[in-house]
Design an enzyme around this catalytic site. Structure first.
Site, short mmCIF file in Angstrom:
data_model
loop_
_atom_site.label_atom_id
_atom_site.label_comp_id
_atom_site.label_asym_id
_atom_site.label_seq_id
_atom_site.Cartn_x
_atom_site.Cartn_y
_atom_site.Cartn_z
N GLN A 1 3.64 44.45 1.73
CA GLN A 1 3.43 45.82 1.28
C GLN A 1 2.37 46.48 2.16
OE1 GLN A 1 1.44 45.80 -2.46
NE2 GLN A 1 1.99 47.88 -3.03
N SER B 1 -2.13 49.94 1.56
CA SER B 1 -3.56 50.25 1.68
C SER B 1 -3.99 50.42 3.12
CB SER B 1 -4.39 49.13 1.06
OG SER B 1 -4.05 48.95 -0.29
N SER C 1 -1.44 41.42 2.04
CA SER C 1 -1.15 40.02 1.69
C SER C 1 0.15 39.59 2.34
CB SER C 1 -1.02 39.86 0.18
OG SER C 1 -2.17 40.36 -0.46
N GLU D 1 5.69 46.36 -10.07
CA GLU D 1 4.72 45.30 -10.12
C GLU D 1 5.03 44.57 -11.42
OE1 GLU D 1 0.85 46.71 -9.48
OE2 GLU D 1 0.07 44.69 -9.24
N GLU E 1 -11.18 49.92 -12.85
CA GLU E 1 -11.42 51.33 -13.21
C GLU E 1 -10.09 52.10 -13.24
OE1 GLU E 1 -13.22 49.64 -10.95
OE2 GLU E 1 -15.06 49.49 -12.14
C1 LIG Z 1 -6.86 39.98 -2.59
C2 LIG Z 1 -6.30 41.32 -2.33
C3 LIG Z 1 -4.98 41.47 -1.93
C4 LIG Z 1 -4.45 42.73 -1.65
N1 LIG Z 1 -3.17 42.82 -1.21
C5 LIG Z 1 -2.67 44.05 -0.84
C6 LIG Z 1 -1.37 44.20 -0.26
O1 LIG Z 1 -0.65 43.21 -0.10
N2 LIG Z 1 -0.94 45.42 0.13
C7 LIG Z 1 -1.71 46.52 -0.05
O2 LIG Z 1 -1.24 47.60 0.30
N3 LIG Z 1 -2.95 46.44 -0.60
C8 LIG Z 1 -3.44 45.22 -1.00
N4 LIG Z 1 -4.71 45.12 -1.53
C9 LIG Z 1 -5.51 46.33 -1.61
C10 LIG Z 1 -5.80 46.80 -3.02
O3 LIG Z 1 -4.68 47.43 -3.57
C11 LIG Z 1 -6.99 47.75 -2.91
O4 LIG Z 1 -8.09 46.97 -2.52
C12 LIG Z 1 -7.29 48.44 -4.20
O5 LIG Z 1 -6.27 49.32 -4.56
C13 LIG Z 1 -8.62 49.21 -4.12
O6 LIG Z 1 -8.70 49.99 -2.96
P1 LIG Z 1 -9.99 49.91 -2.01
O7 LIG Z 1 -10.20 48.49 -1.68
O8 LIG Z 1 -9.82 50.85 -0.92
O9 LIG Z 1 -11.19 50.36 -2.91
P2 LIG Z 1 -11.61 51.93 -3.34
O10 LIG Z 1 -10.37 52.61 -3.72
O11 LIG Z 1 -12.37 52.46 -2.16
O12 LIG Z 1 -12.49 51.63 -4.51
C14 LIG Z 1 -13.87 51.29 -4.44
C15 LIG Z 1 -14.46 51.35 -5.83
O13 LIG Z 1 -14.34 52.72 -6.33
C16 LIG Z 1 -13.64 52.73 -7.53
N5 LIG Z 1 -12.80 53.94 -7.66
C17 LIG Z 1 -11.95 54.46 -6.76
N6 LIG Z 1 -11.31 55.52 -7.25
C18 LIG Z 1 -11.74 55.67 -8.53
C19 LIG Z 1 -11.44 56.56 -9.59
N7 LIG Z 1 -10.55 57.53 -9.47
N8 LIG Z 1 -12.09 56.40 -10.74
C20 LIG Z 1 -13.00 55.42 -10.90
N9 LIG Z 1 -13.33 54.55 -9.96
C21 LIG Z 1 -12.70 54.65 -8.78
C22 LIG Z 1 -12.78 51.48 -7.50
O14 LIG Z 1 -12.42 51.08 -8.83
C23 LIG Z 1 -13.69 50.49 -6.82
O15 LIG Z 1 -14.57 49.93 -7.74
C24 LIG Z 1 -5.25 43.87 -1.82
C25 LIG Z 1 -6.57 43.72 -2.28
C26 LIG Z 1 -7.10 42.49 -2.51
C27 LIG Z 1 -8.51 42.36 -2.97
#
Ligand SMILES: Cc1cc2nc3c(=O)[nH]c(=O)nc-3n(C[C@H](O)[C@H](O)[C@H](O)COP(=O)(O)OP(=O)(O)OC[C@H]3O[C@@H](n4cnc5c(N)ncnc54)[C@H](O)[C@@H]3O)c2cc1C
Ligand SMILES: Cc1cc2nc3c(=O)[nH]c(=O)nc-3n(C[C@H](O)[C@H](O)[C@H](O)COP(=O)(O)OP(=O)(O)OC[C@H]3O[C@@H](n4cnc5c(N)ncnc54)[C@H](O)[C@@H]3O)c2cc1C
Lengths: 414, 373
Positions: A142, A145, A177, A260, A387
């Site tokens: 996928q 991100s 992933s 999902e 969140e």
């Molecule tokens: C182990 C692992 C595997 C993953 N695998 C995949 C994958 O295969 N493909 C893929 O596309 N992605 C993948 N991801 C990505 C995952 O979907 C994102 O990490 C996740 O959606 C959060 O995005 P970010 O890391 O950019 O954090 P951010 O979106 O930058 O968030 C940072 C913090 O801000 C908070 N925040 C953000 N927006 C809001 C809001 N509106 N209200 C309140 N709080 C908020 C979040 O909750 C978090 O605490 C993976 C992540 C992990 C950890």
């Protein structure tokens, strides 16, 4: 409906009994015996990792040959044409057996990307990839991100520009992933930087061996590398690899996110569930001479109350499923609690172990917990952060108003 | 008898409809300040129209013979409506104690009256410490010289639900054989009942003083400990259902208010701090319902893991209700702190329910004990 489910369940058991054996009961437990691994993510060396994926492909092929490779899929693509309820029932029953872990293929590829291809891809692409995926030949990842688009997925900035019959993709994906094992990836790209952010996205199926696709492993805090950065540099993708309309990719993304899969019942099994097993936790307290520590006992009780109530929630959802009732909000609650319960268990056990979890004494069942401890933060992030899950519960289940939007396309363009 | 899903839904909606008509907030508030703390006319209607007192009494004793699952549905609705009625003490405590005693003569004497709604009853276990541990009981019973299974009971009981109004008192007192269960008529000589001031005025409590009060042994001499263990499992699961119903009501009230109350030009429910509070309440409520309903189901099946599930339900629902009741006040701001707003009624009920059978220190250990930890 009930009769149909019973017949299906019986068929599933006949198939499984013929091919595999029942799993050992992970909850029955004797201190010091058996495997003490407490890993959530793989920490295998590359050679073993490849073998692990090979076993997963093999088991998926056997499922497929016996009519369980794609329970909800249409027969013309090798599916069985049954309902999601049958699918969940299959998972619940299979979790009682000792089968190869097919997570690498199924969680993202078969669970999310496959249904998206089915709903939105052009016929030639469906023919080319769907049977291959559900037969275990092709793994999908996928590519959603990006560094600048996580929770706010609609802010993706990877560019796709039309060039004759092709599109040219440039940009960076992150946290992808299983990209290292994948043959295809579903990428969200920006095709119209001037439209509101949800309306300028287009989805493409990207062959991972196309020139310009570079997968770089990302080491996660556990030390292993299950996810990756994926760089796309002048990657040419034919227009027939487009899913949905040009600028209509958000609809495609929603299909993926909605698929999902609900994880009813399947969480109740496997070595991770052992972390919440009363027998294991009580054995641990006896082995560490802490069973009469009042503060630890109170924490243990709180932890078990949550773990067991979550189990009841899953049991009840599964029972309703067997009666043909689709899962409700309890599934989002269950996901939220899953991460919280494991996190609390990992910290509880660490606090019981004390120094034995900061340095390896070589003792069975002690330092092994550090793996789970280090993995738990991911459970509150992946697949929608805690969140974001709470926003969804409050907005979709309780009908609370959304936050006023501050939609802009500026950050996307820069 | 067991009801299927649609019969349970029907039971729920008929009880809800009845309580919306007979136990609206104004009625609850009026009864909170009256003596007795319930409306005998409504109690009679609950018996005549809905047959509630006899719901879980076996048919041989004049009841309808339903089980813990149906009882749970009714209690969720009563908890939701903060019904002031002798149901919990009579049906969940006293009737269950009679049944658990295995004394068919006592059952035949008392249960038909309870089933019909004519007799109200209660169970008196705790003394001044508030503990329900039979080992800590000091009230004593001695055989009455006259023989014939007659005893004289002396001592003090406290925290007795409906203790000033119940017609029949089941009392745990110590004999030379250990804690034992006795039946006492509320008009017996030597018995004095005095109401206690309570945090939760919707559930009346009393202090009882026994001075050589005539009593009848129920069940075997010395069997009170075993009976109590059984009754506590059933009673805590019944209480859990009440708590889950009350917690669900707090969640609904908060969500409604958060959708409609505006500050800073927007509904407060659009502020994430409020939104996440509501989501946290939802999580607790879903867990509480699952825990209490599953425990009731296991009880109905006579499953061996029922005692563990009962302890889980008691702890889970106690915490969920207190949490939801507190957050409900918070979401309402200043108005939630007023006497006129019902939020405090739920808060009072939630906190006193949590502590009724001892509170966290007791229920945590009960769970660990059941798990052999
Ligand atoms: C182990 C692992 C595997 C993953 N695998 C995949 C994958 O295969 N493909 C893929 O596309 N992605 C993948 N991801 C990505 C995952 O979907 C994102 O990490 C996740 O959606 C959060 O995005 P970010 O890391 O950019 O954090 P951010 O979106 O930058 O968030 C940072 C913090 O801000 C908070 N925040 C953000 N927006 C809001 C809001 N509106 N209200 C309140 N709080 C908020 C979040 O909750 C978090 O605490 C993976 C992540 C992990 C950890
Ligand atoms: C005991 C008591 C004494 C008081 N005495 C006085 C006094 O002497 N003089 C006086 O003028 N006032 C007094 N007040 C009023 C008090 O200041 C208000 O109750 C308080 O400011 C909250 O306002 P509200 O009740 O209208 O709640 P609301 O503002 O409606 O709040 C309801 C809920 O929404 C939340 N909320 C609101 N806006 C936001 C936001 N932007 N972000 C996140 N959450 C939000 C609140 O935190 C609360 O949980 C008193 C209140 C009490 C309880």
């Amino acid at each position: 409906m009930e009769q149909d489910m019973q017949d299906f369940a019986a068929e599933v058991r006949r198939f499984l009994d013929a091919h595999v054996t029942k799993a050992p009961d992970h909850t029955a437990f004797t201190w010091g015996e058996g495997d003490d691994t407490m890993a959530y993510f793989s920490s295998l060396p590359p050679e073993e990792e490849r073998e692990h994926v090979q076993r997963a492909r093999e088991w998926q092929r056997i499922r497929h040959e016996n009519g369980f490779g794609w329970i909800t899929g249409p027969p013309e693509y090798g599916g069985r044409g049954l309902t999601p309820v049958h699918d969940l029932l299959y998972d619940a029953i299979e979790s009682e057996y000792d089968v190869a872990d097919t997570g690498t293929l199924s969680v993202i590829g078969l669970g999310m990307i496959g249904p998206t291809i089915l709903a939105h891809a052009q016929p030639r692409i469906k023919d080319r990839w769907l049977p291959a995926m559900y037969r275990g030949d092709a793994i999908a990842c996928q590519l959603f991100s990006e560094p600048g688009a996580g929770s706010d997925l609609a802010s993706v900035a990877t560019k796709a520009v039309r060039d004759g019959e092709d599109w040219v993709l440039n940009g960076q994906k992150v946290w992808t992933s299983v990209a290292q094992h994948s043959q295809i990836g579903l990428a969200l790209t920006r095709t119209n930087p001037d439209a509101p952010k949800h309306r300028g996205i287009t989805a493409f199926l990207v062959p991972m061996d196309a020139p310009g696709v570079e997968v770089r492993p990302l080491r996660q805090m556990t030390g292993g590398a299950d996810f990756n950065e994926v760089f796309l540099t002048d990657v040419r993708v034919p227009d027939d690899h487009r899913l949905g309309e040009v600028d209509g990719g958000w609809t495609v993304a929603l299909t993926t996110l909605m698929n999902e899969r609900a994880t009813v019942g399947s969480e109740g099994a496997g070595p991770v569930a052992a972390a919440l097993s009363p027998d294991r936790l009580s054995a641990l307290m006896r082995a560490t001479w802490t069973w009469d520590d009042r503060a630890l006992r109170a924490r243990l009780a709180e932890l078990l109350v949550d773990a067991m109530a979550t189990e009841h929630l899953n049991t009840r959802a599964l029972r309703r499923l067997r009666g043909g009732v689709a899962p409700g909000p309890e599934m989002s609650v269950s996901k939220l609690m899953y991460g919280q319960n494991l996190t609390r268990a990992a910290h509880f056990v660490s606090d019981v172990l004390g120094p034995r979890v900061i340095a390896d004494t070589g003792k069975w069942g002690t330092y092994a917990w550090s793996e789970l401890l280090l993995a738990t933060p991911a459970l509150l992030i992946l697949g929608g952060t805690e969140e974001i899950m709470k926003n969804i519960l409050a907005e979709r289940v309780l009908g609370l108003p959304k936050e006023p939007a501050v939609a802009t396309t500026k950050e996307v363009r820069s | 008898m067991t009801a299927d899903e649609s019969e349970l839904l029907e039971l729920r909606s008929s009880v809800r409809e009845f309580l919306e008509a007979k136990s609206p907030e104004e009625a609850v508030r009026k009864l909170m300040e009256s003596e007795p703390r319930f409306d005998p006319a409504v109690w009679a209607q609950a018996a005549d129209q809905l047959r509630l007192p006899g719901l879980v009494i076996p048919e041989e004793y004049g009841g309808d013979g339903f089980g813990p699952v149906e009882l749970g549905v009714v209690l969720e609705e009563m908890g939701r409506a903060l019904l002031c009625a002798p149901f919990f003490a009579t049906v969940v405590l006293a009737a269950q104690a009679l049944l658990a005693s295995g004394d068919s003569e006592a059952c035949a004497r008392h249960l038909p009256g309870i089933a019909s709604g004519r007799t109200t009853a209660t169970l008196a276990v705790a003394e001044d410490s508030g503990s329900w541990d039979p080992a800590l009981i000091s009230a004593r019973a001695v055989p009455d010289g006259g023989g014939d299974g007659a005893w004289r009971l002396s001592g003090r009981k406290a925290f007795v639900i409906d203790g000033t109004t119940a017609d029949l008192l089941l009392v745990v007192a110590r004999t030379v054989a250990g804690p034992s269960l006795f039946a006492v008529d509320r008009r017996a000589t030597g018995l004095e009942a005095e109401p206690m001031e309570t945090l939760d005025a919707t559930r009346a409590m009393a202090r009882l003083t026994f001075d050589a009060v005539p009593a009848t042994l129920v069940g075997a001499d010395g069997a009170g400990g075993r009976v109590m263990a059984k009754v506590l499992d059933i009673a805590t699961v019944g209480l859990a259902a009440e708590q889950a119903g009350g917690a669900r009501r707090c969640l609904e009230t908060s969500a409604d208010y958060a959708r409609t109350r505006h500050q800073f030009g927007r509904p407060i429910g659009s502020f994430q701090a409020v939104k996440h509070k509501c989501a946290d309440m939802l999580v607790q409520v879903e867990l509480a319902e699952a825990a209490s309903r599953e425990a009731a189901r296991l009880a109905a099946e006579g499953a061996p893991d029922f005692p563990v599930a009962a302890a889980v339900a008691h702890a889970c629902c106690s915490r969920a209700y207190v949490f939801a009741a507190m957050e409900n006040i918070q979401v309402h701001g200043g108005i939630g702190f007023t006497w006129e707003h019902p939020a405090h009624l739920y808060f009072r009920r939630a906190k006193s329910s949590q502590l009724l059978f001892g509170g966290p220190a007791v229920y945590h250990e009960r769970l660990l004990d059941r798990l052999g930890i």
